[in-house]
Design a protein around this motif. Structure first.
Motif, PDB file in Angstrom:
ATOM      1  N   TYR A   1      33.766  41.154  61.858  1.00 56.80           N
ATOM      2  CA  TYR A   1      34.464  42.428  61.714  1.00 56.80           C
ATOM      3  C   TYR A   1      35.192  42.506  60.370  1.00 56.80           C
ATOM      4  N   GLN A   2      35.954  41.457  60.030  1.00 58.45           N
ATOM      5  CA  GLN A   2      36.702  41.448  58.766  1.00 58.45           C
ATOM      6  C   GLN A   2      35.761  41.497  57.559  1.00 58.45           C
ATOM      7  N   ALA A   3      34.657  40.751  57.624  1.00 56.23           N
ATOM      8  CA  ALA A   3      33.682  40.777  56.531  1.00 56.23           C
ATOM      9  C   ALA A   3      33.057  42.168  56.407  1.00 56.23           C
ATOM     10  N   GLY A   4      32.865  42.832  57.540  1.00 54.70           N
ATOM     11  CA  GLY A   4      32.345  44.203  57.509  1.00 54.70           C
ATOM     12  C   GLY A   4      33.294  45.151  56.800  1.00 54.70           C
ATOM     13  N   LEU A   5      34.590  45.006  57.055  1.00 53.17           N
ATOM     14  CA  LEU A   5      35.577  45.840  56.367  1.00 53.17           C
ATOM     15  C   LEU A   5      35.575  45.563  54.867  1.00 53.17           C
ATOM     16  N   LEU A   6      35.491  44.272  54.500  1.00 53.34           N
ATOM     17  CA  LEU A   6      35.440  43.917  53.077  1.00 53.34           C
ATOM     18  C   LEU A   6      34.156  44.429  52.424  1.00 53.34           C
ATOM     19  N   GLU A   7      33.063  44.386  53.165  1.00 51.16           N
ATOM     20  CA  GLU A   7      31.796  44.892  52.630  1.00 51.16           C
ATOM     21  C   GLU A   7      31.866  46.404  52.427  1.00 51.16           C
ATOM     22  N   LYS A   8      32.434  47.100  53.386  1.00 51.63           N
ATOM     23  CA  LYS A   8      32.593  48.560  53.288  1.00 51.63           C
ATOM     24  C   LYS A   8      33.446  48.929  52.068  1.00 51.63           C
ATOM     25  N   ALA A   9      34.415  48.079  51.742  1.00 54.10           N
ATOM     26  CA  ALA A   9      35.283  48.304  50.578  1.00 54.10           C
ATOM     27  C   ALA A   9      34.636  47.838  49.276  1.00 54.10           C
TER      28      ALA A   9
ATOM     29  N   LEU B   1      33.968  44.699  48.427  1.00 53.13           N
ATOM     30  CA  LEU B   1      34.551  43.448  47.952  1.00 53.13           C
ATOM     31  C   LEU B   1      33.669  42.228  48.223  1.00 53.13           C
ATOM     32  N   VAL B   2      32.764  42.346  49.189  1.00 51.89           N
ATOM     33  CA  VAL B   2      31.786  41.296  49.483  1.00 51.89           C
ATOM     34  C   VAL B   2      30.453  41.956  49.824  1.00 51.89           C
ATOM     35  N   THR B   3      29.405  41.151  49.799  1.00 48.46           N
ATOM     36  CA  THR B   3      28.106  41.560  50.325  1.00 48.46           C
ATOM     37  C   THR B   3      27.700  40.553  51.380  1.00 48.46           C
ATOM     38  N   ARG B   4      26.876  40.999  52.324  1.00 45.95           N
ATOM     39  CA  ARG B   4      26.335  40.102  53.342  1.00 45.95           C
ATOM     40  C   ARG B   4      24.820  40.194  53.296  1.00 45.95           C
TER      41      ARG B   4
ATOM     42  N   ASP C   1      17.547  31.131  59.610  1.00 48.82           N
ATOM     43  CA  ASP C   1      17.048  32.441  60.041  1.00 48.82           C
ATOM     44  C   ASP C   1      18.098  33.283  60.757  1.00 48.82           C
ATOM     45  N   ARG C   2      18.986  32.634  61.506  1.00 45.16           N
ATOM     46  CA  ARG C   2      19.998  33.387  62.249  1.00 45.16           C
ATOM     47  C   ARG C   2      21.294  33.537  61.480  1.00 45.16           C
ATOM     48  N   GLY C   3      21.430  32.847  60.353  1.00 41.36           N
ATOM     49  CA  GLY C   3      22.683  32.842  59.612  1.00 41.36           C
ATOM     50  C   GLY C   3      22.826  34.010  58.652  1.00 41.36           C
ATOM     51  N   VAL C   4      24.074  34.251  58.267  1.00 38.74           N
ATOM     52  CA  VAL C   4      24.411  35.298  57.304  1.00 38.74           C
ATOM     53  C   VAL C   4      25.235  34.653  56.196  1.00 38.74           C
ATOM     54  N   THR C   5      24.912  35.014  54.966  1.00 39.35           N
ATOM     55  CA  THR C   5      25.669  34.535  53.814  1.00 39.35           C
ATOM     56  C   THR C   5      26.532  35.667  53.283  1.00 39.35           C
ATOM     57  N   VAL C   6      27.782  35.358  53.000  1.00 38.67           N
ATOM     58  CA  VAL C   6      28.728  36.329  52.435  1.00 38.67           C
ATOM     59  C   VAL C   6      28.982  35.935  50.994  1.00 38.67           C
ATOM     60  N   SER C   7      28.956  36.934  50.101  1.00 39.23           N
ATOM     61  CA  SER C   7      29.191  36.690  48.667  1.00 39.23           C
ATOM     62  C   SER C   7      30.256  37.645  48.160  1.00 39.23           C
ATOM     63  N   ILE C   8      31.112  37.140  47.305  1.00 41.92           N
ATOM     64  CA  ILE C   8      32.145  37.977  46.705  1.00 41.92           C
ATOM     65  C   ILE C   8      31.530  38.800  45.573  1.00 41.92           C
ATOM     66  N   THR C   9      31.971  40.025  45.437  1.00 41.05           N
ATOM     67  CA  THR C   9      31.492  40.910  44.371  1.00 41.05           C
ATOM     68  C   THR C   9      32.481  40.892  43.207  1.00 41.05           C
ATOM     69  N   GLY C  10      32.117  41.546  42.133  1.00 44.58           N
ATOM     70  CA  GLY C  10      33.040  41.688  41.008  1.00 44.58           C
ATOM     71  C   GLY C  10      34.313  42.403  41.429  1.00 44.58           C
ATOM     72  N   ALA C  11      34.175  43.425  42.269  1.00 40.02           N
ATOM     73  CA  ALA C  11      35.352  44.142  42.767  1.00 40.02           C
ATOM     74  C   ALA C  11      36.216  43.229  43.631  1.00 40.02           C
ATOM     75  N   GLY C  12      35.572  42.331  44.381  1.00 43.33           N
ATOM     76  CA  GLY C  12      36.323  41.368  45.185  1.00 43.33           C
ATOM     77  C   GLY C  12      37.103  40.405  44.316  1.00 43.33           C
ATOM     78  N   ARG C  13      36.469  39.960  43.218  1.00 39.63           N
ATOM     79  CA  ARG C  13      37.168  39.079  42.277  1.00 39.63           C
ATOM     80  C   ARG C  13      38.334  39.817  41.616  1.00 39.63           C
ATOM     81  N   ASP C  14      38.133  41.086  41.306  1.00 40.93           N
ATOM     82  CA  ASP C  14      39.213  41.888  40.715  1.00 40.93           C
ATOM     83  C   ASP C  14      40.387  42.031  41.686  1.00 40.93           C
ATOM     84  N   ARG C  15      40.087  42.288  42.968  1.00 41.25           N
ATOM     85  CA  ARG C  15      41.157  42.444  43.964  1.00 41.25           C
ATOM     86  C   ARG C  15      41.921  41.133  44.121  1.00 41.25           C
ATOM     87  N   LEU C  16      41.190  40.024  44.114  1.00 41.66           N
ATOM     88  CA  LEU C  16      41.820  38.709  44.198  1.00 41.66           C
ATOM     89  C   LEU C  16      42.743  38.488  42.999  1.00 41.66           C
TER      90      LEU C  16
END
Length: 167
Positions: free
Chosen positions: A78-86, A88-91, A98-113
């Protein structure tokens, strides 16, 4: 008063209550700063910090993130979904699971940090370290690191196998 094996001594209780109160007060101050400056929750900040500061690639599997921040898989999703919607991350599907999901920080996420970190550091310095000497800080780390390592030796709840429902 003698303590029974199932109770804590007065010193243990004092340490426990002091630790939980310190942790609660510090978390409250940090959460306030994160919301005011970055519109982030504590968990969202933890995710961005793990990806942006702790990860060499800026990406981690969701399960590893959940274990690292000790948060439920569903709550983290849920939290990653909110960050993705903003933005700040991609999934994306994990390349090695095969069943896993990788989360990556975006440039906007690095800026917010980068936006929240100066105030975050200041809150930590003022609330936690200001009343301590350098020697006290060393002692605190020396005490807490083995406790953390002991607690981490057991798998976090996010890593425990899911139980099947009985039919």
């Amino acid at each position: 008063m003698a303590s029974t094996p199932s109770s804590l001594s007065a010193v243990q209780l004092r340490a426990y209550f002091a630790l939980t109160e310190v942790a609660g007060l510090l978390k409250h101050a940090v959460e306030q700063q994160l919301r005011d400056v970055g519109d982030l929750s504590w968990v969202q900040f933890q995710l961005l910090a793990r990806l942006g500061l702790d990860s060499a690639t800026g990406s981690e599997r969701m399960t590893d993130l959940a274990d690292g921040v000790v948060y439920s898989r569903s709550g983290l999703t849920y939290q990653a979904g909110l960050l993705e919607k903003a933005g700040l991350v991609t999934r994306a599907p994990s390349a090695d699971d095969d069943r896993g999901v990788t989360v990556s920080i975006t440039g906007a996420g690095r800026d917010r940090l980068a936006t929240v970190m100066p105030g975050h550091v200041e809150v930590i310095r003022r609330q936690l370290f200001e009343p301590l000497s350098a020697k006290d800080t060393d002692a605190l780390a020396d005490l807490l690191v083995p406790v953390r390592d002991h607690m981490r030796a057991a798998p976090p709840r996010s890593a425990t196998p899911r139980r099947r429902r009985e039919s």
